[in-house]
Design an enzyme around this catalytic site. Structure first.
Site, PDB file in Angstrom:
ATOM      1  CE  LYS A  16      -3.542   2.213   2.791  1.00 24.67           C
ATOM      2  NZ  LYS A  16      -4.545   2.167   3.953  1.00 24.67           N
TER       3      LYS A  16
ATOM      4  CD  GLU B  44       9.106  -6.208   7.298  1.00 19.97           C
ATOM      5  OE1 GLU B  44       8.757  -4.908   6.606  1.00 19.97           O
ATOM      6  OE2 GLU B  44       8.905  -6.123   8.514  1.00 19.97           O
TER       7      GLU B  44
ATOM      8  N   GLY C 120      -5.002  -1.999   4.958  1.00 20.00           N
ATOM      9  CA  GLY C 120      -4.148  -3.087   4.444  1.00 20.00           C
ATOM     10  C   GLY C 120      -4.945  -4.249   4.998  1.00 20.00           C
ATOM     11  NE  ARG C 121      -6.762  -3.637  10.848  1.00 16.67           N
ATOM     12  CZ  ARG C 121      -6.085  -2.496  10.883  1.00 16.67           C
ATOM     13  NH1 ARG C 121      -4.899  -2.423  10.250  1.00 16.67           N
ATOM     14  NH2 ARG C 121      -6.462  -1.546  11.837  1.00 16.67           N
TER      15      ARG C 121
ATOM     16  CD  GLU D 143      -2.209  -4.328  11.423  1.00 13.46           C
ATOM     17  OE1 GLU D 143      -0.981  -4.530  11.311  1.00 13.46           O
ATOM     18  OE2 GLU D 143      -2.600  -4.218  10.300  1.00 13.46           O
TER      19      GLU D 143
ATOM     20  CG  HIS E 162      -5.316 -35.849  16.873  1.00 16.31           C
ATOM     21  ND1 HIS E 162      -5.807 -37.019  17.634  1.00 16.31           N
ATOM     22  CD2 HIS E 162      -6.452 -35.851  16.002  1.00 16.31           C
ATOM     23  CE1 HIS E 162      -6.685 -37.784  16.919  1.00 16.31           C
ATOM     24  NE2 HIS E 162      -7.194 -36.685  15.784  1.00 16.31           N
TER      25      HIS E 162
ATOM     26  CE  LYS F 204       5.185  -1.054   9.962  1.00 20.96           C
ATOM     27  NZ  LYS F 204       4.480  -0.701   8.982  1.00 20.96           N
TER      28      LYS F 204
HETATM   29  O1  F6P Z   1       3.012  -3.385   9.734  1.00 20.48           O
HETATM   30  C1  F6P Z   1       1.607  -3.161   9.762  1.00 20.48           C
HETATM   31  C2  F6P Z   1       1.266  -3.020   8.218  1.00 20.48           C
HETATM   32  O2  F6P Z   1       0.941  -1.311   8.035  1.00 20.48           O
HETATM   33  C3  F6P Z   1      -0.191  -3.442   7.991  1.00 20.48           C
HETATM   34  O3  F6P Z   1      -1.398  -3.067   8.743  1.00 20.48           O
HETATM   35  C4  F6P Z   1      -0.222  -3.549   6.293  1.00 20.48           C
HETATM   36  O4  F6P Z   1      -0.861  -4.649   5.911  1.00 20.48           O
HETATM   37  C5  F6P Z   1       1.181  -4.085   6.350  1.00 20.48           C
HETATM   38  O5  F6P Z   1       2.068  -3.308   7.445  1.00 20.48           O
HETATM   39  C6  F6P Z   1       2.004  -3.758   4.979  1.00 20.48           C
HETATM   40  O6  F6P Z   1       1.818  -2.602   4.548  1.00 20.48           O
HETATM   41  P1  F6P Z   1       2.071  -2.065   2.919  1.00 20.48           P
HETATM   42  O7  F6P Z   1       0.994  -2.902   2.375  1.00 20.48           O
HETATM   43  O8  F6P Z   1       2.314  -0.491   3.023  1.00 20.48           O
HETATM   44  O9  F6P Z   1       3.367  -2.584   2.650  1.00 20.48           O
END
Ligand code: F6P
Length: 550
Positions: free
Chosen positions: A211, A217, A273-274, A359, A390, A514
């Site tokens: 987003k 990452e 995002g979620r 979240e 189990h 972060k």
């Molecule tokens: O770390 C939280 C977050 O902001 C989430 O809410 C989001 O889904 C994820 O990181 C990834 O963010 P982006 O789509 O901006 O890479």
């Protein structure tokens, strides 16, 4: 409802009425509730779309449900819901509208943000996605060397990974089995390594999903993927255009990364995002299952949106499920909520819901920034049955904690299974039904003793029961049913956040980690002096550096 009154949720008459009612019904047993009302199973069941929702195995009476609905009314759940659907900026800490419902609205709908109808843009992106997915699926879209694309690797994390990764697993039986889909999220290089090690770069498309397009990452993995691609092809930067597309709200950063914005699929800041996998973030899924199936899934979402928006409180399933969670979390001290799907295809479903729920509602200040004095979001956990039976079900059955659970199953196995494998479906579903029954009704000491169990073992073999479950049953696991299920949970989470008066749409809690990671990293790689490291962390860093010979 003024802010001061909301802050004192636990002093509202509706709240206190529920606390009193909880004391009055005490430890009433489901055995009694069922014995008192032979019609309980039929009275405590609702249908929404293809979902049959049995909530009879909950520790509730008609009074409980009425009091919970009164709490929802007093806390303005319906008003906040309507404001969300209208496009008002109910995500107050980020000043944003919350309009994932617009992502599945029909083209004729009008939903305005800042005076602009957002629906045409949603459908324009959907058309662009359909066109692109069609070209990849047909082989018309070729890689740099002219080979067709056979592998699609989605690089993203959190909401830019969990949704498409989960939905791809769920809808595998609908996917083009000649395409290989992989999902890379972890900054641990092993994730990307394992995802690409057996792939031919000439046949591989990377979808960089972010987003913000600033997530460390994702940017790190995308940069490494680009190096892998160019090295593998022995090509220059011009090869990127045929092998990289971006899903983002941030065109500038996409261009900075070197992806042509013509190959960018847009979404908007009013999609959390979620809540985003039915936006452009679902492109990998659309490539896998095809645009028509994707649309069926969107229609499933929309069906439940409309139900949530219009159904009377007594029939409103997301409202009911949200309120049941409040009943256990706030009036029975339940700390967690288990989601137990009886479908192998739903293996990533609970992990997806963890982000959606935790979240969203993992908050301890209210919308006005004041500390809340009541429990908010539960710990959400679970894995598909029968595996969990189990492992950890022992604690659900006989432990000291109350763990409300959702049991989710499908009457028909997927069409693709061979007759002999499909025959196992009865056994799978027998387990689901048996677990719901055992959790609710248990087994009394008398029943155990009557089986001739030695007296000293009777307490160990006694099941108290009274463990609440919701059973969600659908005829089959289709794209539409998946959309219905996800929308159901989205709106359940919404209801709870509204009652608790928290902002379910921000996520400031993930920021600190972060920021600190960025500060600590130079200490690991360069031995840089990092200000403000506590002694414990400094010792761990020193040990790490010593092992790495730095
Ligand atoms: O770390 C939280 C977050 O902001 C989430 O809410 C989001 O889904 C994820 O990181 C990834 O963010 P982006 O789509 O901006 O890479």
């Amino acid at each position: 409802m003024n802010a001061e009154a909301r802050h004192r949720l636990d002093r509202m008459p509706e709240w206190n009425a529920l606390a009193k009612h909880r004391d009055e019904i005490g430890e009433v047993h489901l055995r009694e509730l069922f014995a008192d009302d032979p019609r309980r199973a039929e009275r405590y069941a609702l249908t929404v779309g293809d979902l049959y929702v049995d909530y009879s195995k909950h520790l509730v009476t008609d009074d409980t449900l009425r009091l919970l609905r009164e709490l929802a009314k007093a806390t303005g759940v319906a008003e906040l819901r309507d404001a969300m659907f209208r496009g008002e900026k109910i995500n107050t800490t980020e000043g944003r509208a919350v309009l994932h419902t617009a992502l599945r609205a029909p083209e004729s709908a009008v939903i305005e943000v800042d005076g602009e109808n957002v629906v045409p843009a949603v459908h324009a992106v959907l058309r662009k996605m359909r066109d692109f997915a069609g070209r990849v699926r047909s082989g018309e879209w070729k890689g740099h060397t002219g080979k067709r694309i056979r592998n699609v690797v989605n690089i993203g994390i959190g909401g830019s990974d969990l949704g498409p990764a989960m939905a791809y697993e769920v809808l595998r039986p609908y996917a083009d089995r000649d395409l290989t889909l992989r999902f890379v999220s972890n900054v641990d290089g092993a994730d990307l390594h394992e995802a690409v090690r057996d792939l031919d770069p000439a046949e591989t498309l990377f979808i960089v999903a972010s987003k913000t397009f600033t997530t460390i990452e994702t940017v790190t993995n995308a940069t490494s993927a680009r190096k892998w691609l160019l090295a593998g092809l022995g090509a220059g930067e011009d090869a990127v255009a045929k092998h990289f597309v971006a899903l983002s709200t941030n065109a500038e950063k996409v261009a900075d990364f070197g992806i042509d914005t013509a190959n960018m699929f847009e979404f908007w800041d009013w999609v959390g995002g979620r809540y985003s996998y039915d936006s452009a973030i679902g492109l990998s899924l659309m490539i896998a299952i095809g645009p028509d199936r994707f649309q069926e899934m969107l229609d499933g979402f929309h069906l439940v949106d409309e139900h949530f928006r219009t159904a009377a409180p007594e029939e409103n399933v997301p409202l009911l499920l949200g309120l049941l969670g409040i009943w256990y979390g706030n009036f029975h001290d339940a700390q967690s909520h288990a989601v137990l799907p009886y479908s192998h295809y739903l293996s990533k479903f609970t992990a997806y819901l963890q982000q959606l729920d935790m979240e969203s509602n993992g908050k301890s200040v209210d919308r006005e920034g004041r500390r809340v004095e009541w429990q908010t979001g539960p710990v959400v956990w679970g894995t598909p049955g029968t595996n969990g039976q189990h492992a950890y079900y022992q604690l659900i059955h006989q432990g000291t904690k109350l763990i409300p659970a959702d049991l989710i199953g499908f009457a028909r196995p997927v069409d693709e299974l061979s007759p002999s494998l499909a025959a196992q479906h009865d056994l799978l579903m027998a387990n689901l039904f048996a677990q719901g029954q055992a959790l609710a009704f248990g087994k009394t000491a008398e029943e155990v003793a009557a089986e001739g169990v030695p007296a000293e073992l009777v307490p160990h073999k006694t099941f108290r029961g009274n463990r609440p479950t919701t059973t969600i049953l659908a005829d089959a696991l289709t794209p539409s049913v998946l959309g219905q299920l996800i929308a159901l949970y989205e709106h359940k989470v919404f209801v709870q956040g509204a009652v608790w008066n928290i902002d379910s749409f921000d996520q400031w809690g993930v920021e600190l980690g972060k920021v600190l990671a960025k500060r600590v990293e130079p200490a690991l790689s360069e031995g840089a002096q990092v200000e403000g490291l506590d002694v414990s962390t400094a010792a761990l860093v020193a040990r790490y550096r010593a092992v790495r010979g730095r």
